[in-house]
Write a protein that holds these residues in place. Structure first.
Motif, PDB file in Angstrom:
ATOM      1  N   GLY A 202       0.826  -1.197   0.000  1.00 56.22           N
ATOM      2  CA  GLY A 202       0.000   0.000   0.000  1.00 56.22           C
ATOM      3  C   GLY A 202       0.862   1.249   0.000  1.00 56.22           C
ATOM      4  O   GLY A 202       0.580   2.234  -0.693  1.00 56.22           O
ATOM      5  N   LEU A 203       1.954   1.221   0.770  1.00 60.34           N
ATOM      6  CA  LEU A 203       2.901   2.331   0.785  1.00 60.34           C
ATOM      7  C   LEU A 203       3.559   2.487  -0.586  1.00 60.34           C
ATOM      8  O   LEU A 203       3.764   3.603  -1.068  1.00 60.34           O
ATOM      9  N   GLN A 204       3.883   1.377  -1.208  1.00 58.96           N
ATOM     10  CA  GLN A 204       4.453   1.411  -2.553  1.00 58.96           C
ATOM     11  C   GLN A 204       3.495   2.108  -3.522  1.00 58.96           C
ATOM     12  O   GLN A 204       3.902   2.960  -4.323  1.00 58.96           O
ATOM     13  N   ALA A 205       2.224   1.740  -3.432  1.00 52.84           N
ATOM     14  CA  ALA A 205       1.218   2.340  -4.315  1.00 52.84           C
ATOM     15  C   ALA A 205       1.042   3.830  -4.025  1.00 52.84           C
ATOM     16  O   ALA A 205       0.908   4.644  -4.947  1.00 52.84           O
ATOM     17  N   MET A 206       1.052   4.200  -2.744  1.00 47.44           N
ATOM     18  CA  MET A 206       0.889   5.621  -2.401  1.00 47.44           C
ATOM     19  C   MET A 206       2.051   6.457  -2.918  1.00 47.44           C
ATOM     20  O   MET A 206       1.866   7.569  -3.417  1.00 47.44           O
ATOM     21  N   LYS A 207       3.274   5.913  -2.807  1.00 44.60           N
ATOM     22  CA  LYS A 207       4.442   6.647  -3.299  1.00 44.60           C
ATOM     23  C   LYS A 207       4.372   6.844  -4.811  1.00 44.60           C
ATOM     24  O   LYS A 207       4.808   7.865  -5.339  1.00 44.60           O
ATOM     25  N   ALA A 208       3.831   5.852  -5.514  1.00 43.81           N
ATOM     26  CA  ALA A 208       3.672   5.986  -6.969  1.00 43.81           C
ATOM     27  C   ALA A 208       2.550   6.949  -7.309  1.00 43.81           C
ATOM     28  O   ALA A 208       2.604   7.652  -8.324  1.00 43.81           O
ATOM     29  N   ALA A 209       1.526   7.001  -6.454  1.00 46.45           N
ATOM     30  CA  ALA A 209       0.345   7.814  -6.751  1.00 46.45           C
ATOM     31  C   ALA A 209       0.550   9.302  -6.478  1.00 46.45           C
ATOM     32  O   ALA A 209      -0.008  10.150  -7.182  1.00 46.45           O
ATOM     33  N   VAL A 210       1.344   9.662  -5.472  1.00 41.82           N
ATOM     34  CA  VAL A 210       1.473  11.064  -5.072  1.00 41.82           C
ATOM     35  C   VAL A 210       1.875  11.982  -6.229  1.00 41.82           C
ATOM     36  O   VAL A 210       1.221  13.020  -6.458  1.00 41.82           O
ATOM     37  N   PRO A 211       2.929  11.670  -7.004  1.00 43.50           N
ATOM     38  CA  PRO A 211       3.274  12.590  -8.111  1.00 43.50           C
ATOM     39  C   PRO A 211       2.192  12.666  -9.191  1.00 43.50           C
ATOM     40  O   PRO A 211       2.043  13.701  -9.850  1.00 43.50           O
ATOM     41  N   VAL A 212       1.414  11.594  -9.347  1.00 42.34           N
ATOM     42  CA  VAL A 212       0.324  11.605 -10.327  1.00 42.34           C
ATOM     43  C   VAL A 212      -0.818  12.477  -9.818  1.00 42.34           C
ATOM     44  O   VAL A 212      -1.395  13.269 -10.574  1.00 42.34           O
ATOM     45  N   TYR A 213      -1.136  12.346  -8.538  1.00 43.45           N
ATOM     46  CA  TYR A 213      -2.187  13.163  -7.952  1.00 43.45           C
ATOM     47  C   TYR A 213      -1.810  14.637  -8.001  1.00 43.45           C
ATOM     48  O   TYR A 213      -2.659  15.514  -8.209  1.00 43.45           O
ATOM     49  N   GLU A 214      -0.511  14.926  -7.824  1.00 39.70           N
ATOM     50  CA  GLU A 214      -0.053  16.317  -7.911  1.00 39.70           C
ATOM     51  C   GLU A 214      -0.197  16.827  -9.351  1.00 39.70           C
ATOM     52  O   GLU A 214      -0.654  17.953  -9.576  1.00 39.70           O
ATOM     53  N   LEU A 215       0.182  15.999 -10.300  1.00 39.65           N
ATOM     54  CA  LEU A 215       0.134  16.390 -11.714  1.00 39.65           C
ATOM     55  C   LEU A 215      -1.292  16.657 -12.184  1.00 39.65           C
ATOM     56  O   LEU A 215      -1.551  17.628 -12.903  1.00 39.65           O
ATOM     57  N   LEU A 216      -2.208  15.780 -11.787  1.00 41.75           N
ATOM     58  CA  LEU A 216      -3.586  15.856 -12.299  1.00 41.75           C
ATOM     59  C   LEU A 216      -4.554  16.476 -11.295  1.00 41.75           C
ATOM     60  O   LEU A 216      -5.768  16.317 -11.429  1.00 41.75           O
TER      61      LEU A 216
END
Length: 388
Positions: A202-216
Motif C-alpha cells: 500500500g505504501l508502494q502504491a501511495m508513493k507511486a500515486a502522489v506525483p500523479v495526484y499532484e500532476l492531475l
C-alpha cells in the motif's frame, strides 16, 4: 511470537504465484528422487539469477546486491581449494562429480560422468552427467572452469533468456493496455486508491500515486481510501484516521503529508513539517472514530475479521460496492485496475479514463516502480499485497 502474530505476518505477505512447467512422458516415468535431484542441481543457477532479478533494491541492501551480482557473473558455486593451474578433462570431471555428489545430491543418488567437452578455448568444460538412484536415471548438463574453482550447475543461454524476458514484458504491456482500454471514459475520472496505512505494498502504491495526484490535481477526482480492516495493529487504525481526516479537511497540505509519511514513517514530524492544523485534526479524528466505532471495535475482538484483524468501517460501503479485498486496490471510474506501480503507469491508467485527456497527460513521469514499504528508491513492478 504468538500464533496470531505469525498468522498475521503470513496473511500480510500472502502472494500466490502459479508456474507451469512442460512435462514429457520420460519425465513422468522418472523416479521421484532422481527428478528432485535434477531440479536441485539444474535449478540452482536459475534460482540464484531469479532471486537477484526479482529482489527489490533498497539502500541498505544495495551493496550486498551488487556484490552478489558480480559474484554471479563470475560463478555459481565456489568449489574451494582451487588450483591456479588448468586441469585436464579427466581431472575436471572427477572434481565436478566429487563436488556434486558430496554437496548437492541426497542419500542414494549418484552422479556419473558421461562425457566432457572443452569450451571457450579451454577455459571451461561442459559435462554430461548421469544422475541415478539405481533404478532410474536422467542425463543433465553442468559446467566447470578449467582451474576447478567454479562449477555451474546449469548453463543459461543468454539469447534465449533475453528473448523470454522481452516476451514477458510485451505480454505485461499488452495486458495493461487491455486493462486501460476497458476503463469507462468520463470528463473527470474518479480515482480511488484503497490501502492499509502500514501495508508495504500500500505504501508502494501511495508513493507511486502522489506525483500523479499532484500532476492531475483538479483534473480528476483522486482520493486515498481505506480497506475495511487493518492488518498492522492499532497504529494502522490510528494512521488511517489521520490520513482520512487530513484529506477530508486539510486538502491543501494532504499530498505533502503523504509524501513525508511514506518516506519517513514519522507522522509526528510530518505533521509539523507540513503545517497540519493539529487541533482541527484531533477534532476530526474524534468525530470519525466515534461515528464508525473504530476504537470500540478494536477493543471488541469478537468483531474482528477472521478473529485476527480489527475492522475499519469508515469506507465500508465503497469496499463492498467495488469488491475491494486487500491493499492496494486501485479503482478508476468504478473499475478495479491492476498496473505496474510506477508513477508513469498510474498516470497512463488515469489518463486513459478521460473522455478528452488534459495536456498534463503528455508529461512523462518516472517509469520506475516505487519500493515497497517506507523510504525512497525504486523496487519491482510488484503484484504483492496485504489481504486477509
Amino acid at each position: 511470537m504468538s500464533k496470531n502474530s505469525k498468522e498475521e505476518k503470513i496473511a500480510e505477505t500472502k502472494e500466490v504465484t502459479k508456474t507451469k512447467e512442460p512435462t514429457t512422458k520420460s519425465t513422468l516415468k522418472m523416479n521421484y528422487k532422481v527428478f528432485a535431484a535434477l531440479l536441485f542441481v539444474g535449478g540452482m543457477a536459475i534460482g540464484l539469477l531469479a532471486g537477484m532479478l526479482l529482489t527489490p533494491n533498497s539502500t541498505s541492501a544495495s551493496s550486498t546486491q551488487n556484490s552478489n551480482t558480480n559474484n554471479f557473473i563470475q560463478s555459481i558455486l565456489n568449489l574451494g581449494s582451487a588450483s591456479t593451474q588448468s586441469m585436464n578433462s579427466q581431472e575436471a570431471g572427477d572434481k565436478a562429480i566429487d563436488f556434486i555428489t558430496t554437496n548437492l545430491l541426497g542419500p542414494g543418488i549418484s552422479a556419473e560422468l558421461v562425457s566432457i567437452e572443452e569450451l571457450n578455448g579451454g577455459s571451461l568444460y561442459k559435462l554430461e552427467l548421469n544422475i541415478s538412484d539405481g533404478s532410474s536415471s536422467q542425463v543433465a548438463e553442468s559446467y566447470i572452469t578449467s582451474d576447478g574453482e567454479y562449477i555451474f550447475p546449469q548453463g543459461i543461454p543468454t539469447g534465449e533468456f533475453a528473448a523470454l524476458k522481452k516476451a514477458a514484458e510485451e505480454e505485461q504491456n499488452k495486458q495493461q493496455e487491455q486493462e486501460m482500454e476497458a476503463i469507462p471514459k468520463t470528463e473527470k475520472p474518479e480515482v480511488k486508491l484503497f490501502i492499509m496505512a502500514y501495508c508495504p505494498y500500500g505504501l508502494q502504491a501511495m508513493k507511486a500515486a502522489v506525483p500523479v495526484y499532484e500532476l492531475l490535481d483538479g483534473k480528476a477526482d483522486m482520493t486515498i481510501n481505506f480497506v475495511s480492516y487493518a492488518m498492522h495493529g492499532k497504529k494502522e487504525l490510528d494512521e488511517n484516521l489521520r490520513i482520512y481526516c487530513i484529506q477530508e479537511e486539510q486538502k491543501e497540505v494532504f499530498l505533502n503529508y503523504m509524501a513525508c509519511f511514506t518516506e519517513s514513517d514519522d507522522y509526528k514530524s510530518c505533521l509539523d513539517e507540513t503545517n497540519v492544523d493539529k487541533t482541527k485534526l484531533d477534532s476530526c479524528i474524534a468525530r470519525v472514530d466515534g461515528e464508525y466505532n473504530v476504537t470500540n471495535m478494536y477493543n471488541d475482538k469478537s468483531t474482528w475479521a477472521s478473529g485476527r484483524f480489527p475492522m475499519f468501517y469508515v469506507e465500508k460501503e465503497d469496499n463492498e460496492a467495488y469488491g475491494v479485498q486487500g491493499s492496494p486496490t486501485m479503482v478508476i471510474n468504478g473499475k478495479i485496475v491492476s498496473v505496474s506501480r510506477s508513477p508513469e503507469a498510474y498516470k497512463e491508467a488515469i489518463c486513459s479514463a478521460f473522455t478528452t485527456p488534459p495536456a498534463e497527460c503528455n508529461e512523462t513521469l518516472s517509469n520506475n516502480p516505487a519500493s515497497p514499504g517506507f523510504g525512497g528508491g525504486t523496487g519491482t513492478a510488484s503484484t504483492g499485497g496485504c489481504a486477509n
